[in-house]
Structure formats: structure tokens, C-alpha cells
Design a protein around this motif. Structure first.
Motif, PDB file in Angstrom:
ATOM      1  N   MET A 187       0.309  -1.131  -0.138  1.00 38.18           N
ATOM      2  CA  MET A 187       0.032  -0.160  -0.146  1.00 38.18           C
ATOM      3  C   MET A 187       0.851   0.677   0.080  1.00 38.18           C
ATOM      4  N   THR A 188       0.405   2.170  -0.601  1.00 38.07           N
ATOM      5  CA  THR A 188       0.842   3.508  -0.970  1.00 38.07           C
ATOM      6  C   THR A 188       0.610   4.781  -0.802  1.00 38.07           C
ATOM      7  N   VAL A 189       0.301   5.531   0.348  1.00 40.44           N
ATOM      8  CA  VAL A 189       0.514   6.876  -0.116  1.00 40.44           C
ATOM      9  C   VAL A 189       1.317   7.663  -0.497  1.00 40.44           C
ATOM     10  N   LEU A 190       0.232   8.303  -0.721  1.00 40.99           N
ATOM     11  CA  LEU A 190       0.858  10.492  -1.230  1.00 40.99           C
ATOM     12  C   LEU A 190      -0.046  11.312  -0.662  1.00 40.99           C
ATOM     13  N   TYR A 191       0.971  12.067  -0.394  1.00 44.00           N
ATOM     14  CA  TYR A 191       1.351  12.566   0.173  1.00 44.00           C
ATOM     15  C   TYR A 191       0.940  14.294  -1.204  1.00 44.00           C
ATOM     16  N   CYS A 192       1.513  13.994  -1.988  1.00 44.37           N
ATOM     17  CA  CYS A 192       2.066  15.625  -2.119  1.00 44.37           C
ATOM     18  C   CYS A 192       2.720  15.245  -3.943  1.00 44.37           C
ATOM     19  N   VAL A 193       2.602  16.139  -5.032  1.00 42.93           N
ATOM     20  CA  VAL A 193       3.099  16.418  -6.118  1.00 42.93           C
ATOM     21  C   VAL A 193       3.975  17.411  -5.787  1.00 42.93           C
ATOM     22  N   VAL A 194       5.250  17.528  -6.438  1.00 41.39           N
ATOM     23  CA  VAL A 194       6.128  18.629  -6.261  1.00 41.39           C
ATOM     24  C   VAL A 194       6.484  18.590  -7.861  1.00 41.39           C
ATOM     25  N   GLN A 195       7.120  20.396  -7.979  1.00 38.75           N
ATOM     26  CA  GLN A 195       7.751  20.351  -9.586  1.00 38.75           C
ATOM     27  C   GLN A 195       8.961  20.165  -9.303  1.00 38.75           C
ATOM     28  N   LYS A 208       6.788  11.464 -14.980  1.00 40.14           N
ATOM     29  CA  LYS A 208       7.110  11.805 -16.169  1.00 40.14           C
ATOM     30  C   LYS A 208       6.050  13.414 -15.817  1.00 40.14           C
ATOM     31  N   GLY A 209       7.215  14.476 -16.635  1.00 37.04           N
ATOM     32  CA  GLY A 209       7.269  15.834 -17.075  1.00 37.04           C
ATOM     33  C   GLY A 209       7.785  16.430 -16.241  1.00 37.04           C
ATOM     34  N   GLY A 210       9.093  15.822 -15.383  1.00 36.14           N
ATOM     35  CA  GLY A 210       9.394  17.015 -13.831  1.00 36.14           C
ATOM     36  C   GLY A 210       8.362  16.966 -13.525  1.00 36.14           C
ATOM     37  N   LEU A 211       7.399  15.766 -12.908  1.00 34.97           N
ATOM     38  CA  LEU A 211       7.389  15.840 -11.302  1.00 34.97           C
ATOM     39  C   LEU A 211       7.282  14.836 -10.542  1.00 34.97           C
ATOM     40  N   THR A 212       7.409  15.016  -9.554  1.00 36.26           N
ATOM     41  CA  THR A 212       7.655  13.950  -8.446  1.00 36.26           C
ATOM     42  C   THR A 212       6.832  13.958  -7.159  1.00 36.26           C
ATOM     43  N   ALA A 213       6.739  12.478  -6.779  1.00 31.24           N
ATOM     44  CA  ALA A 213       5.272  11.872  -5.541  1.00 31.24           C
ATOM     45  C   ALA A 213       6.616  12.263  -4.322  1.00 31.24           C
ATOM     46  N   ILE A 214       5.532  13.145  -3.178  1.00 30.40           N
ATOM     47  CA  ILE A 214       6.117  12.433  -2.112  1.00 30.40           C
ATOM     48  C   ILE A 214       4.946  11.774  -1.930  1.00 30.40           C
ATOM     49  N   VAL A 215       5.608  10.021  -1.156  1.00 31.70           N
ATOM     50  CA  VAL A 215       5.516   9.111  -0.842  1.00 31.70           C
ATOM     51  C   VAL A 215       5.920   8.250   0.551  1.00 31.70           C
ATOM     52  N   THR A 233      -4.875   9.458   0.714  1.00 31.62           N
ATOM     53  CA  THR A 233      -5.303   9.150  -0.806  1.00 31.62           C
ATOM     54  C   THR A 233      -3.755   8.124  -1.078  1.00 31.62           C
ATOM     55  N   LEU A 234      -4.589   7.052  -1.117  1.00 26.89           N
ATOM     56  CA  LEU A 234      -4.319   5.690  -0.680  1.00 26.89           C
ATOM     57  C   LEU A 234      -3.916   5.140  -2.663  1.00 26.89           C
ATOM     58  N   PHE A 235      -2.942   4.123  -2.267  1.00 18.38           N
ATOM     59  CA  PHE A 235      -2.913   3.592  -3.284  1.00 18.38           C
ATOM     60  C   PHE A 235      -2.960   2.028  -3.508  1.00 18.38           C
ATOM     61  N   SER A 236      -2.725   1.318  -3.585  1.00 17.45           N
ATOM     62  CA  SER A 236      -1.873   0.246  -3.964  1.00 17.45           C
ATOM     63  C   SER A 236      -1.091  -0.439  -3.699  1.00 17.45           C
ATOM     64  N   GLY A 237      -0.309   0.393  -4.573  1.00 19.21           N
ATOM     65  CA  GLY A 237       1.273  -0.168  -4.381  1.00 19.21           C
ATOM     66  C   GLY A 237       1.612   1.394  -5.606  1.00 19.21           C
ATOM     67  N   ASP A 238       2.924   1.266  -5.882  1.00 18.79           N
ATOM     68  CA  ASP A 238       3.444   2.185  -6.391  1.00 18.79           C
ATOM     69  C   ASP A 238       3.183   1.905  -7.965  1.00 18.79           C
ATOM     70  N   ASP A 239       2.986   0.801  -8.699  1.00 17.65           N
ATOM     71  CA  ASP A 239       3.206   0.936 -10.376  1.00 17.65           C
ATOM     72  C   ASP A 239       0.988   1.452 -10.185  1.00 17.65           C
ATOM     73  N   ARG A 240       0.628   1.251  -9.362  1.00 14.05           N
ATOM     74  CA  ARG A 240      -0.733   2.008  -9.735  1.00 14.05           C
ATOM     75  C   ARG A 240      -0.124   3.705  -9.545  1.00 14.05           C
ATOM     76  N   LEU A 241      -0.360   4.236  -7.927  1.00 12.10           N
ATOM     77  CA  LEU A 241      -0.158   5.597  -7.881  1.00 12.10           C
ATOM     78  C   LEU A 241       0.701   6.217  -9.481  1.00 12.10           C
ATOM     79  N   VAL A 242       1.850   5.190 -10.277  1.00 16.84           N
ATOM     80  CA  VAL A 242       2.305   5.907 -11.672  1.00 16.84           C
ATOM     81  C   VAL A 242       1.234   5.881 -12.842  1.00 16.84           C
ATOM     82  N   GLN A 243       0.539   5.482 -12.565  1.00 19.67           N
ATOM     83  CA  GLN A 243      -0.383   4.767 -13.425  1.00 19.67           C
ATOM     84  C   GLN A 243      -0.740   5.221 -13.390  1.00 19.67           C
ATOM     85  N   ASP A 244      -1.673   6.151 -12.307  1.00 20.41           N
ATOM     86  CA  ASP A 244      -2.684   7.241 -12.502  1.00 20.41           C
ATOM     87  C   ASP A 244      -2.510   8.317 -12.714  1.00 20.41           C
TER      88      ASP A 244
END
Length: 252
Positions: free
Chosen positions: A1-9, A33-40, A91-102
């Protein structure tokens, strides 16, 4: 399980502190992608299953602890990241792969949101009506009503004063919103929710560029100086992550 806290530029220029949700792993940066980074962070599946989360949400002490950890991490990140897109609590995802996909599916919208809030913070403002019933001015020699007619006239005067006071407060609230909107990149008026303690007249959020914060502060100070005349309390808070200026689809 992965939690997403924020996305940063751009990734934060300092190490991420421990914290976040109770029981979560150390926060980490996940490139997108696009120069963004997820803090998870990684969560124990057993502790954050659907049933477990439903039970936790009924525990106000746990919710308060989770919200505090979430907010503290965001505030740490916003000190150095050029743009922060804060996510809602849990803001929860089943894992990193699903988070990146979404998030890849939402990449264009995320990029637009990052461009909007880049170099900005959010400030909140709440205007509250002070207690106290409206009374007509007391002149010299004014005494209690001596007749039914005088009593009704007195009641009318009180109603007239109350209407005038309400009109003055409404005009002041409009001036405050317009004045601060003029020195902000964006602004939103939130729905008013009265309670037993306060009667709000304005509940708003303002997106303020960091290089304009001094100008915004001066405008807020000038408007706050008029609050007493309108019989209001001027409550400005911030800076905060720009919650009210970012929208991302629900997690999965």
C-alpha cells in the motif's frame, strides 16, 4: 500500500523528515513523467486495508494524529519545493505502480496545477461577526418607553440599527475579499458554515506569490484595521500548502 502526500514540481532540496501517517515508512521521492515528483510512503497493508481505515476514521485521536503528521510533512516540503500540490489525507494506492499509472493519466492536469501554484502559498481568511445586539444610539435624557407606541418605536429603531449593521458588515466583507483578491494570484470564497461559537461573514482562501507576500500583508493589515468599525473579527492564517487551488482525481 502506498500513500501519496503531495506532488512537487522539483524535488525538495533537503532530506525528507520522518513522519507522516502513523505506521508509515519513511517518506520518499518517486519520480514521475513531466519533471514532477510524488512524495510517498509505504504503508502496512494490514493496517491500511479498507476495513482498517474505516475503523481508524471513527477514532478521533487517530485522525488528529494522522492529519498532524500529514500537514507537518507538507509544510516541510513546501519550504524548498518550487510548487507543491498537496493531496487529501489518506490518498491511498494499492502500490507504487498503480500510483504512477494514475498520476501519469493526470499528468497534463498536474502540470497545469503546478504552473498555477508555482512560487505561491495559500492564506486563509475568516471574518467573524462579533457578539452584541444592535442598539440605537442613546442620547441624553433617553428613558425607558412610557407607552405601547413608544415601545414599538423603540423596537423599530433596534431593527433599523440591526439592518444597518448587517449591511455595513456585508459591504466590509465584500471589500475585504475584493481587496485581497486584487493582490493574489487566485482566490476562492468557501461556503459559510455557522456554528454555536461563531457567525462567519467570509471564509476565503488566497493564492499568494511568495514575492508578493509583503504587498499582500500590507493590504491585509489595512483591511484588518477596519474590522472593529464593522464589529468583526479578522482572522488571517498561513502560509499553507495550496489545498484549495489543486484538484486531483481520487486514488485507487
Amino acid at each position: 500500500m502506498t500513500v501519496l502526500y503531495c506532488v512537487v514540481q522539483t524535488p525538495p532540496s533537503v532530506d525528507l523528515p520522518p513522519g507522516g501517517l502513523p505506521g508509515a515508512g519513511a517518506p520518499r521521492a518517486l519520480p514521475l513523467k513531466g519533471g514532477l515528483t510524488a512524495i510517498v510512503a509505504t504503508l502496512p497493508d494490514r493496517d491500511y486495508s479498507e476495513d482498517a481505515v474505516s475503523a481508524k476514521l471513527r477514532d478521533m485521536a487517530w485522525v488528529s494524529s494522522a492529519a498532524l503528521g500529514h500537514e507537518q510533512l507538507l509544510e516541510h516540503v513546501m519550504r524548498t519545493a518550487s510548487a507543491v500540490l498537496p493531496m487529501k489525507l489518506l490518498t491511498l494506492f494499492s502500490g507504487d505502480d498503480r500510483l504512477v499509472q494514475d498520476l501519469t493519466r493526470q499528468r497534463k492536469r498536474l502540470e497545469r496545477a503546478a504552473a498555477q501554484v508555482a512560487g505561491c502559498d495559500e492564506y486563509g481568511l475568516r471574518l467573524v461577526a462579533l457578539d452584541g445586539s444592535a442598539e440605537p444610539p442613546q442620547g441624553a435624557g433617553v428613558s425607558k418607553p412610557a407607552s405601547g407606541t413608544a415601545f414599538l418605536e423603540r423596537k423599530k429603531q433596534v431593527r433599523d440599527v440591526a439592518r444597518e449593521q448587517a449591511s455595513r458588515r456585508a459591504a466590509y466583507a465584500a471589500d475585504v475579499f475584493d481587496g485581497l483578491s486584487g493582490v493574489s494570484r487566485d482566490a476562492v470564497a468557501r461556503p459559510l458554515q455557522a456554528d454555536d461559537a461563531e457567525r462567519p461573514l467570509l471564509d476565503a482562501a488566497f493564492l499568494v506569490a511568495r514575492d508578493e507576500q509583503q504587498h499582500f500583508g500590507a493590504a491585509a493589515e489595512a483591511l484588518a484595521a477596519r474590522a472593529a468599525d464593522a464589529h468583526c473579527l479578522f482572522k488571517l492564517t498561513g502560509p499553507w500548502p495550496p489545498y484549495h487551488f489543486v484538484q486531483v482525481d481520487d486514488a485507487s
